[in-house]
Design a protein around this motif. Sequence first.
Motif, short mmCIF file in Angstrom:
data_model
loop_
_atom_site.label_atom_id
_atom_site.label_comp_id
_atom_site.label_asym_id
_atom_site.label_seq_id
_atom_site.Cartn_x
_atom_site.Cartn_y
_atom_site.Cartn_z
N PRO A 147 -33.38 104.33 10.78
CA PRO A 147 -33.05 103.80 12.11
C PRO A 147 -32.95 104.86 13.20
CG PRO A 147 -31.66 102.80 10.43
CD PRO A 147 -32.43 103.90 9.76
N VAL A 148 -32.43 106.02 12.90
CA VAL A 148 -32.30 107.08 13.91
C VAL A 148 -33.68 107.62 14.28
CG1 VAL A 148 -31.36 109.38 14.38
CG2 VAL A 148 -29.97 107.69 13.18
N ALA A 149 -34.51 107.88 13.27
CA ALA A 149 -35.86 108.39 13.53
C ALA A 149 -36.71 107.35 14.25
CB ALA A 149 -36.52 108.82 12.22
N ARG A 150 -36.53 106.09 13.88
CA ARG A 150 -37.28 105.02 14.53
C ARG A 150 -36.90 104.91 16.00
NH1 ARG A 150 -37.67 98.65 12.61
NH2 ARG A 150 -39.14 98.02 14.24
N ASP A 151 -35.62 104.98 16.28
CA ASP A 151 -35.16 104.93 17.67
C ASP A 151 -35.75 106.10 18.47
OD1 ASP A 151 -33.50 103.89 19.85
OD2 ASP A 151 -32.36 105.75 19.56
N ARG A 152 -35.73 107.29 17.89
CA ARG A 152 -36.30 108.46 18.56
C ARG A 152 -37.79 108.25 18.79
NH1 ARG A 152 -34.00 112.60 15.99
NH2 ARG A 152 -35.22 112.12 14.13
N TYR A 153 -38.49 107.73 17.78
CA TYR A 153 -39.94 107.47 17.93
C TYR A 153 -40.19 106.44 19.03
CZ TYR A 153 -44.64 105.87 17.05
OH TYR A 153 -45.95 105.51 17.21
N ASP A 154 -39.40 105.39 19.07
CA ASP A 154 -39.56 104.35 20.09
C ASP A 154 -39.33 104.90 21.49
OD1 ASP A 154 -40.20 102.44 18.20
OD2 ASP A 154 -38.17 101.60 18.13
N ARG A 155 -38.43 105.84 21.62
CA ARG A 155 -38.12 106.41 22.93
C ARG A 155 -39.14 107.46 23.35
NH1 ARG A 155 -33.85 109.36 22.62
NH2 ARG A 155 -33.23 108.91 20.51
N THR A 156 -39.57 108.32 22.40
CA THR A 156 -40.41 109.47 22.76
C THR A 156 -41.86 109.34 22.32
OG1 THR A 156 -39.96 110.68 20.71
CG2 THR A 156 -38.42 111.00 22.56
N GLY A 157 -42.13 108.47 21.33
CA GLY A 157 -43.48 108.35 20.80
C GLY A 157 -43.84 109.44 19.83
N GLU A 158 -42.82 110.22 19.41
CA GLU A 158 -43.07 111.31 18.47
C GLU A 158 -42.26 111.09 17.21
OE1 GLU A 158 -42.29 115.08 20.29
OE2 GLU A 158 -43.46 114.60 22.06
N SER A 159 -42.92 111.34 16.07
CA SER A 159 -42.20 111.24 14.81
C SER A 159 -41.52 112.56 14.52
CB SER A 159 -43.15 110.87 13.67
OG SER A 159 -44.08 111.90 13.44
N SER A 160 -40.64 112.55 13.56
CA SER A 160 -39.89 113.76 13.23
C SER A 160 -40.71 114.75 12.44
CB SER A 160 -38.62 113.40 12.44
OG SER A 160 -38.99 112.70 11.26
N GLU A 161 -41.88 114.35 11.96
CA GLU A 161 -42.74 115.23 11.16
C GLU A 161 -43.44 116.21 12.03
OE1 GLU A 161 -43.25 115.14 7.66
OE2 GLU A 161 -41.48 113.90 7.75
#
Length: 71
Positions: A57-71
Amino acid sequence: MNLYEELGVSPDATQTEIKQAYRRLANKYHPDKQNGDTKDLERFHRIQEAYETLADPVARDRYDRTGESSE
């Protein structure tokens, strides 16, 4: 790469839908089921990255906001 498109789900997909899509695709493109096709191996790794990001959920929220994955 759009992680939602990679898994074939919509941005409002539930965690269950994401998990089901991942399992279906991971089973299809798993390296043990391929004959050394590098395109399928690359696809498998993209599917894994998409699931790892969207299942958290945290990574998904970050991806939804920035369009970047944590990888």
